[in-house]
Structures are given as C-alpha cells and as structure tokens.
Enzyme design. Structure first.
Site, PDB file in Angstrom:
ATOM      1  N   GLN A   1      -8.547 -16.157  32.761  1.00  0.00           N
ATOM      2  CA  GLN A   1      -8.583 -14.503  32.436  1.00  0.00           C
ATOM      3  C   GLN A   1     -10.053 -14.373  32.082  1.00  0.00           C
ATOM      4  O   GLN A   1     -10.393 -12.885  31.776  1.00  0.00           O
ATOM      5  CB  GLN A   1      -7.792 -14.237  31.449  1.00  0.00           C
ATOM      6  CG  GLN A   1      -6.105 -14.310  31.740  1.00  0.00           C
ATOM      7  CD  GLN A   1      -6.035 -13.492  33.041  1.00  0.00           C
ATOM      8  OE1 GLN A   1      -6.679 -12.544  33.563  1.00  0.00           O
ATOM      9  NE2 GLN A   1      -4.841 -14.018  33.802  1.00  0.00           N
ATOM     10  N   SER A   2     -10.999 -15.174  32.568  1.00  0.00           N
ATOM     11  CA  SER A   2     -12.543 -14.819  32.514  1.00  0.00           C
ATOM     12  C   SER A   2     -12.960 -13.551  33.638  1.00  0.00           C
ATOM     13  O   SER A   2     -12.918 -13.827  34.562  1.00  0.00           O
ATOM     14  CB  SER A   2     -13.216 -16.097  32.838  1.00  0.00           C
ATOM     15  OG  SER A   2     -14.740 -15.683  33.107  1.00  0.00           O
ATOM     16  N   ASN A   3     -13.655 -12.522  32.880  1.00  0.00           N
ATOM     17  CA  ASN A   3     -13.937 -11.506  33.428  1.00  0.00           C
ATOM     18  C   ASN A   3     -15.273 -11.855  34.327  1.00  0.00           C
ATOM     19  O   ASN A   3     -15.379 -11.443  35.524  1.00  0.00           O
ATOM     20  CB  ASN A   3     -14.624 -10.354  32.696  1.00  0.00           C
ATOM     21  CG  ASN A   3     -13.636  -9.804  32.045  1.00  0.00           C
ATOM     22  OD1 ASN A   3     -12.459  -9.380  32.398  1.00  0.00           O
ATOM     23  ND2 ASN A   3     -13.533  -9.700  30.527  1.00  0.00           N
TER      24      ASN A   3
END
Ligand SMILES: *Cc1c(COP(=O)(O)O)cnc(C)c1O
Length: 334
Positions: free
Chosen positions: A75-77
């Site tokens: 879920q890393s931006n």
C-alpha cells in the site's frame, strides 16, 4: 556562488492550494487552521512523493536509465507514485514489496498493477535481514536482462528527492506571505524523512523566520528521525553546496502519534479522518496524515496551536489507502 536547482521533470500540479478550514475550526471552538493541499499534486500522481520523483525521474532520464527500482509495502504511496511516473515517462518500475501482499488486490497495490509495474515480493524479516544484498542482486538481474536501472530508496528520501520539498517550502512560504501568515506553525507527518528534510532546508534557504516546522512521526521514534532527517539535511547541503547552516535544534517533533506502529491505524486517527471528511469534505489517509492530524488537533484543543498564530497542516496525500482497509475506516466503531 548561487546554488543551482537540479533538473526536474514537470509532473506535479503546482502550486497546490492553500485553504482555510473554517468549519473545522468552528467545530474545535475557534482557531485559525489552514491546509496545504499537497494531496492535490495530481490524481494517480498524487501526494508528496510526486514532488520528489520529479527530480529522481529527471536524473534517471539524464543518465539514460530505463527502469526505476524502489521499495515499500503493497500500500506504499511512494511505490504507486513511482509506478505512475514510470508509466507516464515510458520507464519500467520495479517495486520491491514487503511483506507479501494479501490475495485481494486493492488501493495502491491495484494501481501498481494497472501502471504495469513489476513487483517482487519478500517476507518482511528476510528483506530487512539482507536489504542491501537483495537490492544489489535485483539491480544485477535487471542489468543482465539488458535494462539500465536507477535505484531510489524508500520514499525517494535521498538528497536529490529532498529538492521536491525545498521547492515546496518556497511555494508555501510565498503563499503564506501573500496571505499575511508568515508567522505560523506548519505541521507535517514524517516517516522516511525526505519531506521534512526538504522543508527544513527550503525554509532555511528562504530565511522564513516566522515559520516553525513541526513533524509528527508516524513510524519509528524521535531519536531515529532526528538522526535520519539530520543526515538527509547534511548530505543534501554537502552534495549541492547549499548556503545554509543546519543544526539539529531546527528539528521539532510532536511525539506520541505512531500508535502501535507504522501502518496500524488507531481509533483517534479514524475519528480524525471522519471529522475532516464531515466538516470540510476532505479525506485524510490512515497511515500518515490522520495520525499527524491527531497531533495537530490535540495541540489546537489544548490551546498550543492555532490560537495565538495560525497553524498550517500539510496534507501529503495517501487517499488510496483508505480503500485498502474499508472496514477500519467506516466499519469497526459504529
Ligand atoms: C511518504 C508519505 C509521507 C511521509 O513522507 P516522508 O518523506 O517519507 O517522511 C507522508 N504522507 C504520505 C501520504 C506519504 O505517502
């Protein structure tokens, strides 16, 4: 000798708006609260990472690289923004993801796939135990395939990436001066450190004396951030010959908002997301901005922030993670 800004690719929609949150302030019993909307640097290319990647991508292109390799959670931006940048510029993104993603593909992970990023997934422990070895062997493999990769660390928090927020600090300080807000407290989340380091250097370069910059850790502890942000500031000054004096005392942290750990939301953070959504129609994210916002809200409620002088919150983005944990955002507390 004036410092020369490194080259960048134009990717972010800048300047981002600076808006006043009157309905929220009223709900909190009166305060002057502003929001710097760095969540609006773009849609796919949203949030703070785009500003940093403008410089990293320019460096990759200038060096004839065709691939950008980086790391983060699924879920890393930052990974999603890197994947979007690469799609836009015709580069290949290779994302080193840990821990292994869940089977259901959601949020940023879904976007990584749409943008055509290549994912390599690792259990967290084995990645942490041999991070440098893994990165080196991935870069070797890509070279053996005939690609020319450029590595950028977590959050693009390398000296070149810090330029994104050196520039943003100049942009924000001009907006504040225009509105007569040059004496204010500016609050932002800190995790890998490049955003805060860039802001600190940018305000030193601009000599914005009335501004105080406060970082709210959303991972790790203050000792770690002090050493990491300090290292980034010193390396950036050294690498680019910035004409500023940096001292550790420039760093100010609002501690106590990590909760159980990075990426683990808590009730007050979810309440903060709901509060801003309900009063202003603006969405925070559960990993970074909601926790940092809690730090600001407590300061406002206690009378430390937003009373004698305005407080400015930097919304660094991250909205897609809300869709990765729907049950946490709306389901668990009714
Ligand atoms: C990465 C990120 C941050 C933290 O920025 P760092 O430069 O890593 O300290 C804050 N907010 C959001 C939404 C992010 O994606």
């Amino acid at each position: 000798m004036p410092t020369e800004e490194p080259q960048r690719v134009n990717l972010a929609a800048m300047p981002t708006p600076l808006i006043r949150l009157d309905r929220l302030a009223e709900e909190l019993g009166g305060a002057e609260i502003w929001l710097k909307r760095d969540d609006l640097t773009g849609l796919e290319l949203s949030g703070n990472k785009v500003r940093k990647l403008e410089y990293v991508a320019a460096d990759a292109l200038n060096n004839g690289c065709d691939t950008i390799v980086t790391e983060g959670t699924c879920q890393s931006n930052h990974c999603r923004a890197t994947a979007a940048v690469c799609a836009k510029l015709g580069l290949q993104a290779v994302l080193l993801i840990r821990p292994e993603p869940p089977n259901e593909v959601q949020g940023n992970h879904l976007l990584d796939m749409l943008f055509g990023a290549r994912l390599r997934c690792y259990p967290r422990d084995s990645f942490e135990a041999d991070r440098e070895g893994i990165v080196r062997s991935v870069l070797d493999d890509l070279q053996a395939e005939g690609l020319k990769p450029r590595w950028t660390p977590m959050g693009a928090s390398e000296p070149l990436g810090c330029w994104g927020y050196i520039r943003a600090a100049g942009e924000l300080s001009e907006q504040l001066v225009e509105r007569g807000l040059q004496n204010s407290d500016v609050i932002l989340p800190v995790s890998s450190g490049g955003t805060y380091a860039g802001m600190l250097l940018g305000t030193l370069l601009k000599q914005t004396e009335g501004l105080s910059l406060w970082a709210v850790p959303v991972s790790d502890d203050v000792a770690w951030h002090t050493s990491e942000v300090g290292r980034l500031c010193r390396e950036t000054i050294g690498q680019y010959g910035l004409p500023v004096e940096f001292e550790d005392s420039a760093m100010r942290f609002i501690d106590g908002y990590v909760g159980e750990g990075y990426g683990i939301p808590y009730a007050a953070a979810i309440d903060a997301i709901r509060l801003l959504a309900r009063t202003e129609g603006i969405v925070l994210d559960p990993v970074y901005t909601a926790k940092a916002f809690c730090g600001m809200l407590d300061g406002v409620l206690a009378g430390r922030l937003g009373r004698e002088r305005p407080v400015v919150f930097v919304h660094t983005g991250g909205v897609f993670s809300d869709f990765a944990w729907p049950e946490k955002i709306v389901g668990v507390r009714e």
